[in-house]
Write a protein that holds these residues in place. Structure first.
Motif, PDB file in Angstrom:
ATOM      1  N   UNK A  62       0.792  -1.232   0.000  1.00 15.78           N
ATOM      2  CA  UNK A  62       0.000   0.000   0.000  1.00 15.78           C
ATOM      3  C   UNK A  62       0.826   1.283   0.000  1.00 15.78           C
ATOM      4  N   UNK A  63       2.092   1.182   0.401  1.00 12.54           N
ATOM      5  CA  UNK A  63       2.891   2.409   0.469  1.00 12.54           C
ATOM      6  C   UNK A  63       4.202   2.322  -0.315  1.00 12.54           C
ATOM      7  N   UNK A  64       4.397   1.232  -1.021  1.00 10.97           N
ATOM      8  CA  UNK A  64       5.575   1.091  -1.894  1.00 10.97           C
ATOM      9  C   UNK A  64       6.900   1.070  -1.139  1.00 10.97           C
ATOM     10  N   UNK A  65       6.868   0.734   0.152  1.00  8.85           N
ATOM     11  CA  UNK A  65       8.091   0.695   0.942  1.00  8.85           C
ATOM     12  C   UNK A  65       8.537  -0.763   1.075  1.00  8.85           C
ATOM     13  N   UNK A  66       9.529  -1.148   0.291  1.00 12.91           N
ATOM     14  CA  UNK A  66       9.951  -2.557   0.251  1.00 12.91           C
ATOM     15  C   UNK A  66       9.280  -3.246  -0.922  1.00 12.91           C
TER      16      UNK A  66
END
Lengths: 226, 295
Positions: A97-101
């Motif tokens: 959902x947040x594009x982190x990783x």
């Protein structure tokens, strides 16, 4: 420490998932068995809590700020299996959902952060704290050392994943295909920065929270059954 | 004497400002995250091509495309992938400026710094393209190093763009629901859905208390005090969350929870979803064939 997609070859990502699928299965079984029906929301709250503490900017010497992971703290509060699920859920949400990783790297990230850090940290915490009382200084020291070493161990396994890429994927002309640095560079770089900076951030945060809980709700930091 | 005093004052002001940045930074991060969430949901609600696709097919196609990108070894193919992703973003009514800012700024820029030393012969030996004088030493940039760095960076940009496109064209709660197709244990599925909602609740709590500190206390005198504030807040947040579990459980029971989570399946597939899936499979097959041909 969140590995984005593109740094790891497909084989490493697949091994990450292959390692995590049975771990997730066992964790779900253990948590379902041990958690009372009334405590079911606790797992979700634990996952949301770990997501949010990763967002706190912690002041570090030199005027800059760093982030804590909080996996050892969650493992102390919920137990290592529940922590594995909670941190995995936080990492999946961060990635999807947040594009982190990376999405393909979810297995690898969960192995390093949710599994290695939770279990190693919890093991060290139990070993050092022994049967000391909930409010003892020994338990506080145990939490700090566990957080420091847990994060460093997670950084170590992450650096191994990075470091084996040139060994696994290199063309005949010497061109690297994924993470370019071998074990000799990746391990000192990753472990070094966590030993020098981020390990201390993790230690400070864990000690402060455990100290707060020792004053407010001391039984919370005792492993289940003690 | 005056200048020393002035200097000391300036130093003090600077250290105070630095000690306070953690509050502002955390608040800013929370606001940014909430803004990103709101704009993602707004884009996901548009009537674009990808928004109309069944999220299950979209997720599987995205995974297949990610595998294809990770397997790709040619920069020209990676650039072609990027063009396809940009085209998909345009037909899905994603604002291009917003999309580029979101995909090119953070991870690829960070990756550029990481990958930069690898272009030198000390890390990637090979044919020297340029020699640079670094103080008394001469260091060379190799063709292999340059090419490898370019491929890695382009691949990372492609992967980030694909993930962000999936995230922007699918509603968050629907995307998490879609994970059920992987037969995740029920504890996992329920925790995912609930945690997603709690994140916003906890973020609101943190935002309110940090705003209160900023407006009432004014300044935090040292980094040490700052760390103490953070530690107290985390502990307090945990206690508050822990005590909330009983209320949440009661709310779940009042809505019919009997111990086993039940979720509604409201996905419907259309021929266009199969087209998306077949398209991604063809791309992956093409990449595998190309790799074998080049080997």
């Amino acid at each position: 420490m969140h590995i984005p997609d593109g740094y790891l070859g497909l084989e490493t990502c697949a091994v990450g998932y292959a390692a995590m699928i049975p771990i997730w299965g066992i964790a779900s079984y253990k948590v379902k068995k041990n958690l009372k029906a009334k405590q079911v929301p606790l797992l979700a709250i634990g996952a949301a809590f770990s997501f949010v503490i990763m967002m706190f900017n912690i002041p570090i010497p030199g005027g800059t700020t760093g982030h804590a992971v909080g996996a050892v703290l969650v493992a102390i509060l919920l137990g290592p299996w529940a922590s594995t699920i909670a941190i995995s859920v936080a990492l999946i949400i961060q990635s999807l959902l947040f594009g982190d990783g990376g999405i393909l790297a979810i297995g690898a990230n969960c192995f390093n952060i949710a599994f290695v850090m939770s279990f190693s940290g919890y093991g060290i915490y139990k070993l050092i704290s022994g049967k000391s009382s909930a409010t003892s200084l020994r338990r506080l020291v145990a939490a700090g050392i566990a957080a420091f070493l847990g994060l460093t161990l997670a950084a170590f396994t992450t650096s191994i994943m990075f470091g084996i890429q040139p060994l696994l994927h290199q063309t005949e002309s010497g061109q690297f295909l994924y993470s370019p640095y071998g074990l000799k560079i990746a391990i000192p770089a990753m472990v070094g920065e966590h030993l020098l900076i981020f390990g201390w951030v993790e230690l400070i945060v864990t000690v402060l929270v455990v100290k707060f809980l020792q004053k407010q709700e001391p039984e919370m930091i005792l492993p289940a059954g003690e | 004497m005056d200048s020393i005093k002035k200097e000391k004052n300036q130093e003090r002001c600077l250290s105070l400002r630095r000690a306070n940045t953690f509050l502002g930074k955390t608040l800013l991060d929370i606001v940014k995250m909430l803004q990103a969430s709101v704009s993602s949901e707004a884009t996901a609600a548009k009537a674009g091509v990808l928004q109309r696709c069944d999220p299950r097919f979209k997720l599987i196609s995205c995974l297949i495309m990610l595998v294809a990108v990770v397997l790709t070894r040619e920069i020209i193919v990676l650039l072609a992938f990027y063009s396809i992703i940009l085209l998909a973003a345009i037909v899905s009514k994603v604002k291009l400026g917003f999309f580029l800012k979101r995909t090119l700024l953070f991870i690829p820029l960070f990756s550029l710094f990481i990958v930069l030393p690898a272009i030198f012969e000390a890390v990637t030996p090979g044919d020297i393209v340029v020699r640079l004088n670094f103080f008394t030493k001469e260091i060379g940039i190799t063709r292999q190093g340059l090419l490898s760095a370019a491929i890695l960076l382009t691949r990372i940009i492609d992967c980030v763009s694909l993930s962000v496109l999936l995230m922007l064209t699918t509603r968050h709660n629907v995307l998490l629901k879609t994970l059920r197709i992987f037969k995740l244990p029920s504890v996992f599925v329920m925790t995912l859905g609930m945690a997603h909602r709690y994140i916003y609740l906890l973020l609101e709590m943190v935002y309110n208390s940090f705003t209160a500190i900023k407006s009432r206390v004014g300044i935090v005198k040292s980094a040490r005090t700052g760390r103490r504030i953070i530690g107290l807040h985390m502990g307090h947040l945990w206690l508050k969350s822990y005590k909330m579990q009983n209320q949440v459980y009661d709310a779940m029971v009042s809505r019919g929870y009997t111990g086993e989570p039940k979720t509604l399946d409201d996905f419907k597939s259309h021929p266009r979803d199969f087209f998306l899936l077949v398209f991604s499979i063809i791309i992956l097959a093409g990449v595998i064939c190309l790799n074998q041909f080049l080997n």
